[in-house]
Design an enzyme around this catalytic site. Structure first.
Site, PDB file in Angstrom:
ATOM      1  CG  ASN A  19       0.342   8.827   8.179  1.00 20.06           C
ATOM      2  OD1 ASN A  19      -0.384   7.959   7.726  1.00 20.06           O
ATOM      3  ND2 ASN A  19       1.593   8.598   8.534  1.00 20.06           N
ATOM      4  CB  THR A  47      -2.705  -3.258   7.431  1.00 18.87           C
ATOM      5  OG1 THR A  47      -3.814  -2.509   7.875  1.00 18.87           O
ATOM      6  CG2 THR A  47      -2.736  -4.621   8.087  1.00 18.87           C
ATOM      7  CE  LYS A  67       0.293  -3.385   2.903  1.00 17.92           C
ATOM      8  NZ  LYS A  67       0.168  -2.567   4.145  1.00 17.92           N
ATOM      9  CB  SER A 120      -8.552  14.479   1.518  1.00 21.01           C
ATOM     10  OG  SER A 120      -7.407  14.700   2.308  1.00 21.01           O
ATOM     11  CB  THR A 174      -0.972  -0.003   1.196  1.00 22.05           C
ATOM     12  OG1 THR A 174      -0.240  -0.175   2.398  1.00 22.05           O
ATOM     13  CG2 THR A 174      -2.013  -1.083   1.043  1.00 22.05           C
ATOM     14  CD  GLU A 184       2.559   5.399   6.894  1.00 19.31           C
ATOM     15  OE1 GLU A 184       1.712   4.940   6.121  1.00 19.31           O
ATOM     16  OE2 GLU A 184       2.277   5.922   7.987  1.00 19.31           O
TER      17      GLU A 184
END
Lengths: 415, 415
Positions: free
Chosen positions: B410, B196, B185, B415, B159, B287
């Protein structure tokens, strides 16, 4: 350093401050770490002033926290010395010596016993705090103390704070009007490096130390203990409450009745209001904050459980970054509820943002229209409500968003 | 979306992958959310394949987690279906229906019982996952499965991951050579929105499901359960371990002996190595990560206590931002130890960074020279060691720094 930071967009102007009879205070530039600003605060309390305190739960507290805990059982306060720029934490024997020397100097000036002196330090950890700078500055500072020194004190305790913080309320106690006034500093909930949550509140009410302690402990629970900027707890956090007795309000309840005696009801409500306002100001100056998040949790198995869920939401980096991004990302709220380990059930959970119920009974509300929620997310104050559908426990917590500003402030602070 | 992210500076190339006899797998583009990339993975297991699983502790798990938990007691695996882009979490009855329909389609293709089908989903929360896209893509995907499909599978489950993750080891078991190979992942430890932690590992060893479960649970504890990117736990985390038995290694210990039987020692070590490597890869793709943090805690009252302290350090936003800023801010480590509530004493605590002891016995080491530590902080791998001086408990944890990249990813994802 702290001065380079832009003022928080959530800042509030100082309220019109009053005086607390029996308290004289002021600030001076002692050159402890900052240049060209005040960094040392002294307050002197009238004879008979009682005191209560609540301290960090850190297992590695600073030397001033140890000092205050040791003298608190005496219940009497004559002086308070606070410095910004050096936390006097993890400084071993040198740290204890600095406390001793500072307290001796303050006791001599204030004419009070050594165990009536309270100390607080905020700033960098692990560097020796040379007591000479403090003790050298204290006599001149002492001679300048006034009843009007509250704003100077609010500014003198700032570190990464971008605005000074104070609150004032009055209440009726046994027919007498009493005033409660306090100051606080943030501004991470805490950055142990240059920010620690300190708050000093005084009232002219006459209240025995055990009563004061019971009231303070109860009200801190629903105010300062319900805010979070980054989930990190300082080695130096403290809230002190001083009661000078100048209001001559006559006798009140015993300690055991402090939380139920109706005589104390108005005082307790005013104390709550002062602590609540100061706590909100700390969040409004959270490092990098651009939005204030209010989190209401209901339907938990207990109030404690509700508090834990509320704090899990308020501490979640993913919820906080979503708020920063104005993203009505309710899935992250579900995640935070799910992760915190408190009794919850996906199929009885409901989540609202800005008063709009988004998810209920394990799924999104049929026909959910995101438009009003998107509009709410663009505001400065974001309301999140979660009902767990498990019981009658409820709690509220406050947090702020997690932004680039937080990284800027904390990623390059000390060096 | 995920593709726009630059590859993590901590990325590692894929190792040279092998095959696991009895496992055929592959990936397809089902158009669930992403365009122009694979997002659906199917694996088929030979008859007799056993399975073990470890799942998120979230109280709000996704429908696929519920599904896997329900079928796991049967201990047999025939197929695994994973999709990226939609987590099928908080989707109510529709979510359960999607699981049922997907499993039915996979069982038919693989010729296995319904309760031998395993399902995993990762992606956005709260949106209905239309099973038609999956079930429509499965037949063609099934016809393309090969023993060499591991890299395709590693890519198909990504992802916000910026690189595919896989690991391989071999071990001797009862004289037979067995291979363990897995994919994973991330890439927040977890962002429930689009990330996740999922990991799927297979071996050709022949091991009964209860033995497999005992080994997996033990080794996840010191690998995947010791990593953190942001302290947020997904609704969908899972690690599945499949054993096809193709290696014909003969009988092994009973479940009760799985952790002590020397026959299983080499297998267990190899399994640990695979899980450890996959967990490290997840952190390396945390991240916004630019630095890998290894945290070693010793001298705790127990291993569990040490683990809690290590995770408190790894989760602290202030420690993580200091690492990002290459600031050897050991005071924040002291803070993190102090705040986590585990037995600790400032005066027996020692803190080292990059092998240099900085603080000991409640104060900074006399003559502490920051130079080598400053140099260490500029590297990509940061070593933190804390000794609590309380007992013999020890643990290790891994985390990454907290950077502007995390906020970017994040704060504006959905959006």
């Amino acid at each position: 350093m702290a001065h380079a930071l832009p003022i928080s967009p959530l800042a509030r102007p100082l309220p019109e401050l009053g005086v607390i009879r029996g308290v004289r205070l002021g600030a001076a530039a002692a050159g402890i770490r900052y240049k060209g600003r005040t960094d040392l605060v002294l307050a002197e309390f009238a004879a008979g002033t009682t005191v209560a305190g609540v301290f960090t739960k850190s297992k590695c507290p600073g030397a001033p926290v140890d000092w205050c805990r040791a003298v608190l059982p005496h219940g009497q306060a004559g002086a308070l010395v606070v410095n910004a720029g050096n936390a006097n934490v993890f400084t071993g024997k040198a740290g204890r010596d600095t406390c001793q020397a500072t307290a001796e100097a303050a006791a001599k000036l204030a004419g009070c016993p050594l165990d009536a002196v309270y100390l607080a330090s905020t700033g960098v950890i692990g560097e020796i705090l040379p007591h000479e700078r403090i003790t050298a500055a204290l006599p001149t500072l002492h001679s300048s103390l006034t009843e009007d020194g509250w704003e100077a004190a609010a500014r003198g305790i700032m570190t990464t704070d971008t605005f000074p913080k104070a609150a004032i309320r009055t209440a009726t106690l046994n027919g007498a009007t009493v005033t409660i006034q306090g100051i606080a500093k943030g501004s991470g909930m805490v950055a142990p490096d240059m920010a620690t949550m300190l708050s000093f509140v005084a009232t002219d009410a006459a209240l025995p130390a055990p009563v004061l302690q019971a009231l303070l402990a109860a009200e801190v629970k629903t105010t300062f203990n319900c805010i979070t900027v980054d989930s990190d707890t300082s080695t130096s956090d403290m809230v002190l409450l001083f009661a000078t007795g100048a209001a001559n309000n006559g006798p009140v309840a015993a300690e055991t009745d402090a939380l139920t005696d109706p005589t104390l009801g108005a005082f307790r409500a005013a104390l709550h209001a002062v602590l609540h306002e100061l706590a909100q100001l700390v969040i409004r100056d959270g490092e990098g904050a651009t939005k204030l998040m209010s989190i209401q949790v209901s339907g938990a198995v207990s109030d404690l459980s509700a508090w834990r869920v509320a704090m899990a939401i308020g501490n979640s980096p993913l919820v906080k970054t979503a708020i920063a991004g104005e993203d009505a990302n309710w899935g992250r709220i579900v995640m935070a509820v799910g992760k915190c380990g408190e009794p919850a059930d996906r199929d009885t959970l409901s989540v609202s943002i800005g008063g709009v119920c988004i998810a209920r009974n394990g799924t999104v509300v049929p026909g959910y229209d995101e438009t009003p929620v998107v509009a709410h997310m663009k505001g400065q104050e974001i309301d999140i409500a979660v009902d767990l559908g498990q019981g009658a426990g409820a709690a509220q917590a406050w947090s702020c968003d997690l932004t680039h500003g937080y990284i800027d402030i904390n990623g390059s602070y000390r060096s």
